[in-house]
Scaffold this motif. Structure first.
Motif, short mmCIF file in Angstrom:
data_model
loop_
_atom_site.label_atom_id
_atom_site.label_comp_id
_atom_site.label_asym_id
_atom_site.label_seq_id
_atom_site.Cartn_x
_atom_site.Cartn_y
_atom_site.Cartn_z
N ILE A 94 0.85 -0.95 -0.04
CA ILE A 94 -0.07 0.01 0.07
C ILE A 94 0.97 1.33 0.10
O ILE A 94 1.52 1.34 1.13
CB ILE A 94 -1.08 -0.03 1.13
N PRO A 95 0.84 2.04 -1.27
CA PRO A 95 1.74 3.42 -1.18
C PRO A 95 1.52 4.23 -0.03
O PRO A 95 0.51 4.12 0.52
CB PRO A 95 1.55 3.82 -2.68
N ALA A 96 2.68 4.97 0.39
CA ALA A 96 2.41 5.94 1.34
C ALA A 96 1.64 7.23 0.64
O ALA A 96 1.12 7.73 1.43
CB ALA A 96 3.82 6.43 1.99
N GLU A 111 -4.01 -2.92 -1.77
CA GLU A 111 -2.93 -3.25 -1.97
C GLU A 111 -2.69 -3.85 -3.38
O GLU A 111 -3.33 -4.18 -3.80
CB GLU A 111 -2.88 -4.73 -0.96
N THR A 112 -1.30 -3.58 -3.55
CA THR A 112 -0.97 -4.00 -5.22
C THR A 112 0.18 -5.06 -5.11
O THR A 112 1.00 -5.12 -4.12
CB THR A 112 -0.20 -2.45 -5.48
N GLU A 113 -0.15 -6.00 -5.87
CA GLU A 113 0.79 -6.81 -5.79
C GLU A 113 2.34 -6.53 -6.27
O GLU A 113 2.31 -5.97 -7.25
CB GLU A 113 0.22 -8.12 -6.85
N VAL A 114 3.31 -7.10 -5.29
CA VAL A 114 4.65 -6.59 -5.69
C VAL A 114 5.21 -7.83 -6.62
O VAL A 114 5.96 -7.99 -7.24
CB VAL A 114 5.22 -6.38 -4.46
N ARG A 123 7.34 -14.33 -9.53
CA ARG A 123 6.94 -13.28 -10.50
C ARG A 123 6.76 -12.09 -9.78
O ARG A 123 6.19 -12.10 -8.89
CB ARG A 123 5.54 -13.61 -11.35
N SER A 124 6.97 -10.90 -10.53
CA SER A 124 6.90 -9.54 -10.08
C SER A 124 6.21 -8.73 -10.89
O SER A 124 6.05 -9.04 -12.13
CB SER A 124 8.37 -8.91 -9.93
N TYR A 125 5.68 -7.77 -10.41
CA TYR A 125 4.68 -6.96 -11.23
C TYR A 125 4.94 -5.42 -11.18
O TYR A 125 5.43 -4.98 -10.04
CB TYR A 125 3.24 -7.10 -10.32
N GLY A 126 4.38 -4.73 -12.03
CA GLY A 126 4.32 -3.39 -12.15
C GLY A 126 5.74 -2.62 -12.11
O GLY A 126 6.73 -3.07 -12.77
N SER A 127 5.84 -1.31 -11.24
CA SER A 127 6.95 -0.86 -11.34
C SER A 127 8.14 -1.61 -10.65
O SER A 127 9.49 -1.55 -10.68
CB SER A 127 7.15 0.61 -10.51
#
Length: 370
Positions: A94-96, A111-114, A123-127
């Motif tokens: 969860i970004p600050a 929550e965004t999957e890391v 497996r990693s995701y996004g940025s």
């Protein structure tokens, strides 16, 4: 319907007969519990005693921008099983820099999957793609390694270990070491809506500060009587010395808050957060003073670029940059950093001194970034 009820009643009475439970095959999902046939005869279910534990020795971690960081997470069973179990690990975030109470009915922070991992597969995701991995230094070590930390990586990370229907998790907060600074428009005070404030901080190699970052800055002595946007959509300002026009003399020192404001209509300044930088900010020694255009060109000729405000603040706070010479910055402002206060260099406290946004034809020195 009546015939169905009769059938269910017959089954119920059958189960009440002595020894009836022994005529059904035992059920066991292999991990969590055994059915009533494995109880004590009094209708009590026995659990098999195996429990999954997920823990972290550090619930908060701080690091520098551009560096690598480890968010610790370990799991174990009590008692340890006789054979290895297939577990799945999921890290989420969860970004600050998140709006906690949107003005409009849009989706709230989720929550965004890391990354997810099972066995050797991950497996990693996004940025985070290509920047994260599991440490796996010992059995049960699911600590997350993040490389090339970015300004927006701050926030709360959740390590969740899943085994069948069982899952346990722990959270770790990630903070970047940096500095909070107030920022206002060239047009004057209170010209930014929320999105304008976001962009203004980004243009200065910074992000909107979180409440926690502003609170820490206040604890370290930041006193500023102009209200500014924060990353959660609130508008606040830090006061060390209560006074008229800043909430009044009767209020205790602290953060003054206007609460949530309309992100499009309301206009304030911004509180930006800048973390450490990879390069170097330096005062360019030039035989003559420069107007703004000349200052930009001088940095380019020196193999650099004119420094941004966030870079100057980070160099002052984190690298000890100290120079009693006013110089142009990329936004058209003129400032200089003082680590050791002294005569003829402004107030008696350390800080970045500012001359605002003077006309571009005036002559000053310049700070470059390489």
């Amino acid at each position: 319907m009546l015939s169905l009820l009769r059938h269910l009643l017959a089954v119920f009475l059958y189960l009440l007969l002595p020894g009836a439970h022994g005529r059904f095959p035992n059920y066991n999902n292999g991990f969590h519990y055994h059915d009533i046939s494995n109880g004590n005869g009094n209708g009590e279910i026995f659990f098999n005693g195996v429990r999954l534990h997920v823990e972290s020795p550090q619930l908060a971690v701080s690091a520098s921008r551009g560096s690598s960081v480890i968010l610790p997470c370990h799991f174990h069973y009590e008692p340890e099983p006789n054979t290895p179990r297939r577990t799945r690990v999921k890290w989420s975030w969860i970004p600050a820099n998140t709006i906690s109470e949107p003005v409009f009915p849009v989706a709230t922070a989720r929550e965004t999957e890391v990354m997810v991992a099972m066995g050797k597969r991950q497996r990693s995701y996004g940025s985070f793609k290509g920047r994260v991995r599991l440490r796996r230094s010992v059995p049960g070590d699911m600590s997350l390694v993040i490389n090339e930390l970015q300004l927006n990586d701050t926030g709360r990370y959740r390590c969740e270990v899943i085994d069948g229907l069982e899952d346990e998790s722990v959270t770790v907060d990630l903070e970047l070491r940096g500095v909070v600074f107030p920022y206002f428009s060239q047009k004057g005070r209170y010209h930014f809506n929320f999105f304008g404030a976001q962009q203004a901080c980004q243009d200065q190699d910074a992000t909107l500060a979180t409440f926690e970052q502003l609170f820490t800055a206040w604890e370290e002595g930041l006193d500023w009587c102009n209200a500014g946007w924060l990353a959660d959509g609130t508008v606040q300002y830090p006061i060390i010395v209560p006074r008229d026009g800043c909430g009044g003399n009767n209020l205790a020192p602290g953060l003054r808050s206007y609460g949530q404001r309309h992100r499009l209509l309301h206009r304030y300044d911004a509180f930006c957060f800048s973390a450490s930088i990879k390069g170097t900010v330096y005062f360019l020694k030039h035989p003559t003073k420069l107007n703004f255009t000349e200052a930009v060109e001088a940095c380019v000729r020196d193999g650099s670029q004119i420094a941004r405000v966030g870079q100057l603040y980070a160099a002052w706070r984190l690298m000890g940059l100290d120079r009693c010479d006013a110089g142009w910055l990329a936004d058209g402002s003129v400032r200089y950093p003082i680590t050791v206060p002294r005569a003829n260099c402004g107030p008696p406290d350390p800080g970045v001194r500012g001359f605002g946004f003077p006309p571009a034809h005036l002559k000053f020195s310049v700070y470059c970034y390489r």
